[in-house]
Design a protein around this motif. Structure first.
Motif, PDB file in Angstrom:
ATOM      1  N   VAL A  78       0.825  -1.208   0.000  1.00  0.00           N
ATOM      2  CA  VAL A  78       0.000   0.000   0.000  1.00  0.00           C
ATOM      3  C   VAL A  78       0.859   1.258   0.000  1.00  0.00           C
ATOM      4  CG1 VAL A  78      -1.806   1.270   1.235  1.00  0.00           C
ATOM      5  CG2 VAL A  78      -1.846  -1.237   1.171  1.00  0.00           C
ATOM      6  N   ARG A  79       1.877   1.286   0.885  1.00  0.00           N
ATOM      7  CA  ARG A  79       2.712   2.477   0.980  1.00  0.00           C
ATOM      8  C   ARG A  79       3.840   2.496  -0.039  1.00  0.00           C
ATOM      9  NH1 ARG A  79       1.306   5.503   5.540  1.00  0.00           N
ATOM     10  NH2 ARG A  79       2.587   7.045   4.472  1.00  0.00           N
ATOM     11  N   GLY A  80       4.085   1.370  -0.696  1.00  0.00           N
ATOM     12  CA  GLY A  80       5.080   1.329  -1.767  1.00  0.00           C
ATOM     13  C   GLY A  80       6.525   1.384  -1.309  1.00  0.00           C
ATOM     14  N   LEU A  81       6.793   1.009  -0.072  1.00  0.00           N
ATOM     15  CA  LEU A  81       8.173   0.994   0.408  1.00  0.00           C
ATOM     16  C   LEU A  81       8.916  -0.181  -0.200  1.00  0.00           C
ATOM     17  CD1 LEU A  81       7.701   1.871   4.181  1.00  0.00           C
ATOM     18  CD2 LEU A  81       8.074   3.402   2.245  1.00  0.00           C
ATOM     19  N   VAL A  82      10.175   0.023  -0.521  1.00  0.00           N
ATOM     20  CA  VAL A  82      10.952  -1.014  -1.202  1.00  0.00           C
ATOM     21  C   VAL A  82      12.192  -1.354  -0.379  1.00  0.00           C
ATOM     22  CG1 VAL A  82      10.150  -0.342  -3.499  1.00  0.00           C
ATOM     23  CG2 VAL A  82      12.197   0.753  -2.539  1.00  0.00           C
TER      24      VAL A  82
END
Length: 248
Positions: A78-82
C-alpha cells in the motif's frame, strides 16, 4: 490465499475455544491450602466488571495483532516501500517494546494505582494506530510505529492482568484469568481475518487501521468502567462490613 486465511482463523478460534473450555472445567481445582480446605471467597469482580475487562483486553489486543500480521504487507503493497524498509520499520516497534515494558513496570510499581500506566498507554497506542495511514513520510511512519511499540500490548497488559489477579477470588483466580486470556486470544484469531475481509470489501487497508484505533479507545472506556465497577464493589463490601461490626 483468502481461503487459507479464513481456514487458519477458524482453526485458531476452535483451538482457543477448546483451551478455554478445558481451563474453565479445571480452573481452581488446585487452589486449596495444605489442609485441603478451599479458601474463603473474597472476589471483588462482578460479572459486569469481568466482562468489561475482557472487552478491554480484546479491543486493545485487536490492534496489536493487526500490526503484527499485516503491517509489513501494508508497508510494501500500500505504501510502496521497497528494499528492507518494510521489514525494518516493524522491527522498530519490537525494539521500542522492551525498554518501554521495563519503564512501565517500574512506574506502575511505584505508583499506588497500578492501572495508571495502562490508562495512559491505551490512548497513546490508539493515536499511533490511527496515525499509521495518516503519516505522509517514511520517517513519521517509522516514529508512529515505534510509538505503538512503546505503548502497546506489553505496556498495557500488566495493568489489565494485575486488575484481574488482585480482585479475583483466590479459589477462582485460575478460571478468571483463563476467561480473560481467552478474550485476548479471540483477537489473535479474528483480527487478521477481519482485516483482510475489510480490505477486500472496501478496497482500502486504511479503514482497518481506523477501526483498530477506535477499538483501542473503546477499550480504554471499558477498562475505566471495569475498574470503577470494582471500586464500587469494594466500597459496598466495606460498608457492609462496617454495618455488621456496628450491629455486634
Amino acid at each position: 490465499m483468502e481461503d487459507a486465511l479464513y481456514s487458519s482463523g477458524d482453526y485458531l478460534a476452535c483451538v482457543h475455544w477448546r483451551g478455554f473450555r478445558l481451563a474453565f472445567e479445571s480452573g481452581g481445582e488446585n487452589d486449596y491450602d495444605r489442609a485441603g480446605r478451599q479458601p474463603e471467597s473474597s472476589s471483588r469482580l462482578t460479572t459486569v466488571s469481568l466482562g468489561l475487562l475482557c472487552a478491554a483486553h480484546f479491543l486493545t489486543m485487536y490492534g496489536f495483532y493487526l500490526m503484527l500480521t499485516w503491517l509489513p504487507y501494508y508497508l510494501e503493497t500500500v505504501r510502496g516501500l521497497v528494499g528492507s524498509l518494510p521489514a525494518l520499520i516493524p522491527v522498530g516497534m519490537a525494539l521500542a517494546m522492551a525498554p518501554a515494558t521495563v519503564v512501565g513496570g517500574i512506574v506502575a510499581g511505584k505508583h499506588q494505582d497500578k492501572t495508571a500506566v495502562s490508562q495512559v498507554a491505551i490512548p497513546l497506542s490508539a493515536i499511533a494506530i490511527l496515525a499509521v495511514p495518516m503519516a505522509r513520510s517514511t520517517a513519521v511512519l517509522a516514529l508512529v510505529v515505534a510509538l505503538y511499540g512503546a505503548t502497546g500490548k506489553l505496556v498495557i497488559d500488566p495493568g489489565l492482568v494485575s486488575t484481574i489477579a488482585d480482585n479475583a477470588a483466590p479459589e477462582r483466580r485460575a478460571t478468571t484469568l483463563a476467561v480473560f486470556n481467552f478474550a485476548g486470544s479471540i483477537a489473535m484469531a479474528t483480527a487478521p481475518a477481519i482485516t483482510g475481509f475489510v480490505a477486500q470489501a472496501t478496497g482500502s487497508f486504511n479503514v482497518s487501521f481506523y477501526l483498530a484505533g477506535a477499538f483501542n479507545l473503546l477499550g480504554l472506556i471499558a477498562f475505566i468502567a471495569g475498574s470503577r465497577s470494582i471500586g464500587s464493589a469494594v466500597r459496598d463490601a466495606e460498608r457492609e462490613g462496617l454495618s455488621a461490626s456496628e450491629g455486634k
